[in-house]
Design a protein around this motif. Structure first.
Motif, PDB file in Angstrom:
ATOM      1  N   ALA A 255      -9.071   2.815  -9.740  1.00 56.63           N
ATOM      2  CA  ALA A 255      -8.301   3.787  -8.964  1.00 56.63           C
ATOM      3  C   ALA A 255      -6.856   3.338  -8.808  1.00 56.63           C
ATOM      4  O   ALA A 255      -5.929   4.154  -8.889  1.00 56.63           O
ATOM      5  CB  ALA A 255      -8.948   3.991  -7.599  1.00 56.63           C
ATOM      6  N   ALA A 256      -6.658   2.039  -8.589  1.00 50.85           N
ATOM      7  CA  ALA A 256      -5.303   1.516  -8.408  1.00 50.85           C
ATOM      8  C   ALA A 256      -4.443   1.765  -9.642  1.00 50.85           C
ATOM      9  O   ALA A 256      -3.236   2.017  -9.541  1.00 50.85           O
ATOM     10  CB  ALA A 256      -5.366   0.021  -8.099  1.00 50.85           C
ATOM     11  N   SER A 257      -5.063   1.716 -10.833  1.00 48.80           N
ATOM     12  CA  SER A 257      -4.309   1.974 -12.062  1.00 48.80           C
ATOM     13  C   SER A 257      -3.860   3.424 -12.157  1.00 48.80           C
ATOM     14  O   SER A 257      -2.964   3.749 -12.940  1.00 48.80           O
ATOM     15  CB  SER A 257      -5.148   1.603 -13.282  1.00 48.80           C
ATOM     16  OG  SER A 257      -6.253   2.490 -13.422  1.00 48.80           O
ATOM     17  N   HIS A 258      -4.477   4.290 -11.356  1.00 49.53           N
ATOM     18  CA  HIS A 258      -4.073   5.704 -11.294  1.00 49.53           C
ATOM     19  C   HIS A 258      -3.237   5.994 -10.044  1.00 49.53           C
ATOM     20  O   HIS A 258      -3.013   7.158  -9.709  1.00 49.53           O
ATOM     21  CB  HIS A 258      -5.313   6.608 -11.298  1.00 49.53           C
ATOM     22  CG  HIS A 258      -5.996   6.699 -12.627  1.00 49.53           C
ATOM     23  ND1 HIS A 258      -5.747   7.703 -13.547  1.00 49.53           N
ATOM     24  CD2 HIS A 258      -6.914   5.879 -13.217  1.00 49.53           C
ATOM     25  CE1 HIS A 258      -6.487   7.516 -14.628  1.00 49.53           C
ATOM     26  NE2 HIS A 258      -7.207   6.413 -14.449  1.00 49.53           N
ATOM     27  N   GLY A 259      -2.812   4.939  -9.347  1.00 49.90           N
ATOM     28  CA  GLY A 259      -1.989   5.119  -8.156  1.00 49.90           C
ATOM     29  C   GLY A 259      -2.764   5.493  -6.918  1.00 49.90           C
ATOM     30  O   GLY A 259      -2.184   5.959  -5.929  1.00 49.90           O
ATOM     31  N   VAL A 260      -4.085   5.282  -6.925  1.00 46.72           N
ATOM     32  CA  VAL A 260      -4.939   5.671  -5.802  1.00 46.72           C
ATOM     33  C   VAL A 260      -5.468   4.416  -5.103  1.00 46.72           C
ATOM     34  O   VAL A 260      -6.047   3.537  -5.755  1.00 46.72           O
ATOM     35  CB  VAL A 260      -6.127   6.540  -6.271  1.00 46.72           C
ATOM     36  CG1 VAL A 260      -6.972   6.986  -5.081  1.00 46.72           C
ATOM     37  CG2 VAL A 260      -5.630   7.756  -7.056  1.00 46.72           C
TER      38      VAL A 260
ATOM     39  N   TRP B  93       0.816  -1.217   0.000  1.00 43.32           N
ATOM     40  CA  TRP B  93       0.000   0.000   0.000  1.00 43.32           C
ATOM     41  C   TRP B  93       0.849   1.266   0.000  1.00 43.32           C
ATOM     42  O   TRP B  93       0.466   2.285  -0.585  1.00 43.32           O
ATOM     43  CB  TRP B  93      -0.948   0.000   1.208  1.00 43.32           C
ATOM     44  CG  TRP B  93      -0.248   0.123   2.545  1.00 43.32           C
ATOM     45  CD1 TRP B  93       0.141  -0.890   3.352  1.00 43.32           C
ATOM     46  CD2 TRP B  93       0.145   1.333   3.191  1.00 43.32           C
ATOM     47  NE1 TRP B  93       0.762  -0.408   4.469  1.00 43.32           N
ATOM     48  CE2 TRP B  93       0.770   0.970   4.411  1.00 43.32           C
ATOM     49  CE3 TRP B  93       0.025   2.684   2.890  1.00 43.32           C
ATOM     50  CZ2 TRP B  93       1.277   1.900   5.306  1.00 43.32           C
ATOM     51  CZ3 TRP B  93       0.528   3.627   3.784  1.00 43.32           C
ATOM     52  CH2 TRP B  93       1.141   3.231   4.969  1.00 43.32           C
ATOM     53  N   SER B  94       2.020   1.206   0.631  1.00 40.22           N
ATOM     54  CA  SER B  94       2.869   2.400   0.708  1.00 40.22           C
ATOM     55  C   SER B  94       3.456   2.775  -0.645  1.00 40.22           C
ATOM     56  O   SER B  94       3.954   3.895  -0.824  1.00 40.22           O
ATOM     57  CB  SER B  94       3.992   2.186   1.725  1.00 40.22           C
ATOM     58  OG  SER B  94       4.785   1.073   1.365  1.00 40.22           O
ATOM     59  N   SER B  95       3.405   1.846  -1.621  1.00 42.75           N
ATOM     60  CA  SER B  95       3.923   2.152  -2.943  1.00 42.75           C
ATOM     61  C   SER B  95       2.915   2.925  -3.793  1.00 42.75           C
ATOM     62  O   SER B  95       3.268   3.445  -4.856  1.00 42.75           O
ATOM     63  CB  SER B  95       4.323   0.864  -3.671  1.00 42.75           C
ATOM     64  OG  SER B  95       3.174   0.071  -3.947  1.00 42.75           O
ATOM     65  N   TYR B  96       1.657   2.991  -3.332  1.00 45.17           N
ATOM     66  CA  TYR B  96       0.660   3.791  -4.042  1.00 45.17           C
ATOM     67  C   TYR B  96       1.027   5.267  -3.912  1.00 45.17           C
ATOM     68  O   TYR B  96       1.426   5.725  -2.835  1.00 45.17           O
ATOM     69  CB  TYR B  96      -0.727   3.571  -3.451  1.00 45.17           C
ATOM     70  CG  TYR B  96      -1.400   2.282  -3.877  1.00 45.17           C
ATOM     71  CD1 TYR B  96      -2.515   2.294  -4.705  1.00 45.17           C
ATOM     72  CD2 TYR B  96      -0.931   1.049  -3.445  1.00 45.17           C
ATOM     73  CE1 TYR B  96      -3.147   1.121  -5.085  1.00 45.17           C
ATOM     74  CE2 TYR B  96      -1.544  -0.136  -3.815  1.00 45.17           C
ATOM     75  CZ  TYR B  96      -2.647  -0.094  -4.632  1.00 45.17           C
ATOM     76  OH  TYR B  96      -3.261  -1.266  -5.016  1.00 45.17           O
ATOM     77  N   ALA B  97       0.860   6.020  -4.997  1.00 41.97           N
ATOM     78  CA  ALA B  97       1.145   7.459  -4.941  1.00 41.97           C
ATOM     79  C   ALA B  97       0.169   8.174  -4.019  1.00 41.97           C
ATOM     80  O   ALA B  97       0.538   9.153  -3.346  1.00 41.97           O
ATOM     81  CB  ALA B  97       1.079   8.048  -6.355  1.00 41.97           C
ATOM     82  N   TYR B  98      -1.077   7.653  -3.946  1.00 38.26           N
ATOM     83  CA  TYR B  98      -2.117   8.301  -3.143  1.00 38.26           C
ATOM     84  C   TYR B  98      -2.827   7.239  -2.292  1.00 38.26           C
ATOM     85  O   TYR B  98      -3.920   6.780  -2.640  1.00 38.26           O
ATOM     86  CB  TYR B  98      -3.115   9.023  -4.055  1.00 38.26           C
ATOM     87  CG  TYR B  98      -2.430   9.893  -5.092  1.00 38.26           C
ATOM     88  CD1 TYR B  98      -1.878  11.119  -4.736  1.00 38.26           C
ATOM     89  CD2 TYR B  98      -2.312   9.467  -6.423  1.00 38.26           C
ATOM     90  CE1 TYR B  98      -1.224  11.910  -5.680  1.00 38.26           C
ATOM     91  CE2 TYR B  98      -1.666  10.244  -7.363  1.00 38.26           C
ATOM     92  CZ  TYR B  98      -1.119  11.463  -6.985  1.00 38.26           C
ATOM     93  OH  TYR B  98      -0.473  12.232  -7.917  1.00 38.26           O
ATOM     94  N   PRO B  99      -2.222   6.853  -1.175  1.00 36.30           N
ATOM     95  CA  PRO B  99      -2.808   5.774  -0.347  1.00 36.30           C
ATOM     96  C   PRO B  99      -3.856   6.294   0.638  1.00 36.30           C
ATOM     97  O   PRO B  99      -3.538   6.692   1.753  1.00 36.30           O
ATOM     98  CB  PRO B  99      -1.585   5.219   0.385  1.00 36.30           C
ATOM     99  CG  PRO B  99      -0.668   6.400   0.526  1.00 36.30           C
ATOM    100  CD  PRO B  99      -0.898   7.277  -0.668  1.00 36.30           C
TER     101      PRO B  99
END
Length: 506
Positions: free
Chosen positions: A444-449, A130-136
């Motif tokens: 959303a995950a594909s957009h880093g969210v 989860w910490s690798s997401y740009a917007y967690p």
């Protein structure tokens, strides 16, 4: 080296172990024993070198070496210096038994042995990365911006002193708790919630979820009915359903849980009155009074879970439900570590002495006691006022992030109904759309969210897929607005695809 078995025999014997459920070393040991039972090998005969056998069956040489070492330890093989490995001279198989011994076995069918299957329940799932997401927008994870590393380090060093080490290094088989931490909870934590308790009314747990599991195991039977909030904490529901299927979903409004009519009641009520999970609403004083009266009328027990209510000190004067309890009907569950670092896993139960005594004995059977070193460090951390200082900073930061989040949601999603965070680190959203939030989360995950679909919070998930939760405890303030913008882009992708799909179906 003299080898009396053809290469094909070794290959076939190894293939026979393929469905044995064993690891590679275990399969080699099984293969060797099969060769003995079937008469291919006898006492004193040589076996292939580790290099030769590895090449024959297609495994690493180290794997064979480890298997050979195990076989030597079991006196099936013996190692002769500069000569290799041989079948142990004393090894003997009765030839009259070889026909009845099967050299292969079926994989154990564990499915038929499970008394219950928690894996089949609906859980909140969070990706390990989860910490690798740009917007967690994740809830319940530690926040590096608020963790007081220097203060925690200071308290840890203090706990490592010789005098304190003599306490936490012991296995506290009887009490199992550091009295220092119990007193810190009594003097500095519980009074902020209006609760007065003696030492024998407090038990430390490995987090609040451990507390709920012990309470369910000790108190709940199949015939009991348990009232839970709808929506509510999924793992509480899952824990209770291991003991009773009589789960009564009680709707939640802006005043908290909506109580059943006098003609119906539950044996137990599970509530989160300080900050309802997941909506964030605080149970009104009137609703609290009604719940206590209902419990008194029907001899019910209330489990009050204030999983992160410590921050409520800053924004409400409504005391805990436990503080209003005059008949010992409220069992209070609290978390120490959730605001600081959830991975520390420290919580507590406040209840009648006789219940605490039985819980202590049950805890001994499960985990003995929580980590005593962490208990001692936490006691210093509270006693030195670091804990409450951290909560004040955390509240201010959460409020700042929520204001940014709320403004961004109003701009990009004006039709969404957003519940106030009430000082917490997440907000609950009713999209008021025909939307599957779990599918949206993949876009959303594909957009880093990262977002959390809300359906797991409901007993009836099929009717409630349009809810979601956005946590902001672990995302930097300067990324909140940008993250909502990217969620809007994900929403456009979702809407475009599903509109096309629905038009094609027409």
């Amino acid at each position: 080296m003299s080898i009396h078995i053809s290469n094909n025999i070794w290959t076939l014997l190894f293939e026979e172990t393929q469905n044995s459920g064993l690891n590679l070393q275990g399969r080699i040991c099984r293969m060797m024993f099969s060769a003995l039972v079937q008469g291919h090998l006898r006492a004193g005969m040589a076996v292939p070198s580790s290099r030769e056998l590895a090449e024959l069956i297609g495994v690493g040489r180290n794997t064979v070496t480890i298997a050979y070492q195990q076989l030597v330890a079991e006196r099936i093989l013996e190692s002769r210096q500069r000569s290799g490995h041989f079948i142990h001279a004393s090894f003997y198989v009765d030839s009259s038994e070889t026909k009845t011994i099967k050299t292969t076995s079926q994989i154990t069918n564990w499915q038929t042995r499970f008394a219950l299957q928690p894996s089949k329940q609906r859980h909140l799932t969070k990706p390990a990365d989860w910490s690798s997401y740009a917007y967690p927008f994740i809830y319940g994870q530690s926040d590096p911006e608020t963790f007081p590393a220097s203060a925690w380090r200071e308290c840890s060093i203090k706990a490592l002193s010789a005098r304190d080490a003599s306490i936490w290094a012991q296995d506290l088989t009887q009490q199992g708790d550091d009295a220092y931490l119990i007193n810190a909870i009594r003097q500095h934590i519980l009074p902020t919630r209006g609760i007065v308790a003696s030492e024998n009314e407090i038990l430390l747990t490995v987090g609040s979820q451990h507390a709920l599991y012990m309470l369910a195991a000790l108190l709940m039977r199949p015939e009991h009915s348990i009232g839970i909030e709808e929506p509510g904490y999924p793992d509480a529901r899952n824990i209770f359903m291991l003991h009773s299927q009589n789960i009564v979903a009680l709707a939640v409004d802006d005043e908290g849980i909506i109580l059943p009519k006098d003609s119906t009641y539950c044996d137990y009520y599970y509530v989160t009155p300080g900050r309802q999970c997941p909506t964030g609403v605080t149970m009104s004083p009137q609703r609290r009074k009604q719940l206590l009266q209902l419990a008194e009328l029907h001899d019910s027990i209330i489990i009050e879970d204030e999983y992160d209510a410590q921050i409520l000190v800053e924004n409400t004067t409504i005391p805990a439900l436990k503080s209003l309890d005059r008949h010992g009907r409220v069992v209070y569950v609290g978390s120490l570590s959730k605001p600081l670092a959830p991975g520390l896993r420290l919580g507590y139960i406040v209840a009648a002495p006789e219940l605490i005594e039985e819980l202590r004995h049950l805890r001994r059977l499960m985990v003995r006691h929580p980590n005593v070193f962490n208990q001692r460090v936490f006691a210093f951390f509270i006693d030195q006022r670091y804990y409450h200082s951290m909560l004040r900073r955390q509240y201010q930061l959460h409020r700042q992030r929520y204001e940014i989040l709320n403004e961004a949601l109003s701009r990009y999603f004006p039709t969404w109904l957003v519940k106030s965070s009430n000082g917490g680190s997440a907000c609950w959203i009713d999209t008021q759309m025909q939307l599957d939030a779990k599918v949206l989360s993949r876009y959303a995950a594909s957009h880093g969210v990262f977002i959390e679909a809300g359906e797991s919070f409901f007993l009836n998930s099929a009717m409630n897929r349009h809810y979601l939760r956005l946590g902001f405890g672990s995302i930097s303030s300067n990324k909140v607005g940008e993250g909502i913008q990217h969620l809007y882009l994900a929403m456009q992708d979702y809407a475009s695809y599903h509109l096309k799909k629905s038009s094609c179906n027409e």
